[in-house]
Design a protein around this motif. Structure first.
Motif, PDB file in Angstrom:
ATOM      1  N   UNK A 127      63.433  13.137  12.671  1.00 13.13           N
ATOM      2  CA  UNK A 127      63.289  14.343  11.839  1.00 13.13           C
ATOM      3  C   UNK A 127      64.172  14.255  10.600  1.00 13.13           C
ATOM      4  N   UNK A 128      65.381  13.744  10.781  1.00 12.51           N
ATOM      5  CA  UNK A 128      66.289  13.605   9.641  1.00 12.51           C
ATOM      6  C   UNK A 128      65.736  12.611   8.628  1.00 12.51           C
ATOM      7  N   UNK A 129      65.170  11.520   9.102  1.00  9.90           N
ATOM      8  CA  UNK A 129      64.601  10.515   8.193  1.00  9.90           C
ATOM      9  C   UNK A 129      63.392  11.071   7.451  1.00  9.90           C
ATOM     10  N   UNK A 130      62.566  11.828   8.155  1.00  5.47           N
ATOM     11  CA  UNK A 130      61.388  12.418   7.514  1.00  5.47           C
ATOM     12  C   UNK A 130      61.797  13.453   6.471  1.00  5.47           C
ATOM     13  N   UNK A 158      53.833  11.866  13.863  1.00  6.50           N
ATOM     14  CA  UNK A 158      52.902  11.061  13.066  1.00  6.50           C
ATOM     15  C   UNK A 158      52.252  11.867  11.946  1.00  6.50           C
ATOM     16  N   UNK A 159      51.882  13.105  12.231  1.00  3.59           N
ATOM     17  CA  UNK A 159      51.211  13.926  11.219  1.00  3.59           C
ATOM     18  C   UNK A 159      52.139  14.218  10.044  1.00  3.59           C
ATOM     19  N   UNK A 160      53.395  14.521  10.335  1.00  2.86           N
ATOM     20  CA  UNK A 160      54.367  14.810   9.275  1.00  2.86           C
ATOM     21  C   UNK A 160      54.608  13.564   8.428  1.00  2.86           C
ATOM     22  N   UNK A 183      44.136  12.049   5.464  1.00  5.04           N
ATOM     23  CA  UNK A 183      43.135  11.993   6.532  1.00  5.04           C
ATOM     24  C   UNK A 183      43.783  11.607   7.862  1.00  5.04           C
ATOM     25  N   UNK A 184      44.742  10.677   7.784  1.00  7.05           N
ATOM     26  CA  UNK A 184      45.468  10.277   8.994  1.00  7.05           C
ATOM     27  C   UNK A 184      46.289  11.441   9.532  1.00  7.05           C
ATOM     28  N   UNK A 189      46.664  16.172  13.750  1.00  7.64           N
ATOM     29  CA  UNK A 189      46.966  17.597  13.895  1.00  7.64           C
ATOM     30  C   UNK A 189      45.930  18.299  14.767  1.00  7.64           C
ATOM     31  N   UNK A 190      46.399  19.257  15.553  1.00  7.87           N
ATOM     32  CA  UNK A 190      45.482  20.090  16.324  1.00  7.87           C
ATOM     33  C   UNK A 190      44.728  21.025  15.384  1.00  7.87           C
ATOM     34  N   UNK A 191      43.583  21.490  15.841  1.00  6.71           N
ATOM     35  CA  UNK A 191      42.766  22.388  15.025  1.00  6.71           C
ATOM     36  C   UNK A 191      43.532  23.653  14.664  1.00  6.71           C
ATOM     37  N   UNK A 192      44.339  24.151  15.598  1.00  8.27           N
ATOM     38  CA  UNK A 192      45.067  25.385  15.369  1.00  8.27           C
ATOM     39  C   UNK A 192      46.445  25.201  14.766  1.00  8.27           C
ATOM     40  N   UNK A 193      46.768  24.006  14.312  1.00 12.33           N
ATOM     41  CA  UNK A 193      48.093  23.761  13.755  1.00 12.33           C
ATOM     42  C   UNK A 193      48.315  24.607  12.501  1.00 12.33           C
TER      43      UNK A 193
END
Length: 216
Positions: A127-130, A158-160, A183-184, A189-193
């Motif tokens: 999280x810190x690296x992202x 992965x999504x972030x 797209x990746x 991501x979930x539909x409800x994200x």
């Protein structure tokens, strides 16, 4: 005969106790000592967590009061005295946000880069690296952000990671690469994200077309 059998059995028990009693008592004593040692160690660990939580609370109070010197001091104390707890990483993430709000992105990235440790949850390190990569994109250092993202072989978020890569590619004018990254991100991501609509907007800006989702 029954009385004789009971007598023999009693003698056998007494003989066994004479031969093994000291070992039995020693084993019981050792077990009690281990139990007491474990309880003491657990108490010490609980106390350390209480102290760490108190330090983190003081850190948050300093952040809210915008007392930069105290913020840095509490963050340093967490890193030095409580490296095996999540608090140093949590403090770094919040401190970086505060620095970013002040326009000090380079300092924020340095704070995030200091998040490391063998006892630290790998997810917090990632999280810190992202967060550092996102700040680098905002600071106009998209290439550096991509290099940072390349060090994450199989990111837990992965999504972030893909979304930030898309932002970096867009900042560099590489729309095809940005579309592929967005797209990746959507595929992870979930539909409800709650962040899905934002990524879809970014994909559209990059010239892509979000795939229609089935109605729930």
């Amino acid at each position: 005969m029954d009385q004789i059998d009971e007598y023999e059995q009693g003698e056998r028990v007494r003989t066994w106790l004479r031969n093994n009693g000291s070992s039995l008592i020693g084993g019981v004593a050792l077990g009690l000592a281990c139990l007491a040692g474990w309880q003491w160690w657990q108490s010490q660990q609980d106390q350390k967590l209480v102290v760490a939580a108190s330090e983190y609370a003081a850190f948050n109070k300093a952040v809210e009061a915008r007392q930069d010197d105290k913020v840095a001091a509490h963050a340093a104390a967490l890193r030095q005295n409580h490296p095996d707890t999540p608090y140093p990483a949590l403090a770094a993430l919040r401190q970086a946000d505060a620095l970013h709000a002040q326009g000090k992105d380079e300092e924020a990235v340095k704070v995030l880069d200091a998040v490391a440790g063998e006892h630290l949850d790998p997810a917090l390190v990632e999280l810190a690296r992202l967060r550092a990569a996102r700040l680098q994109v905002a600071a106009g250092k998209a290439e550096d952000a991509i290099k940072r993202l390349d060090t994450l072989d199989e990111p837990a978020f992965a999504a972030v990671a893909a979304e930030i890569r898309g932002d970096a590619e867009m900042a560099l004018g590489r729309r095809d690469a940005a579309r592929a990254a967005y797209e990746k991100a959507l595929a992870s991501l979930d539909v409800g994200s709650p962040t899905r609509s934002m990524v879809e907007m970014k994909l559209t800006d990059a010239g892509g077309s979000p795939t229609a989702q089935p109605e729930i």
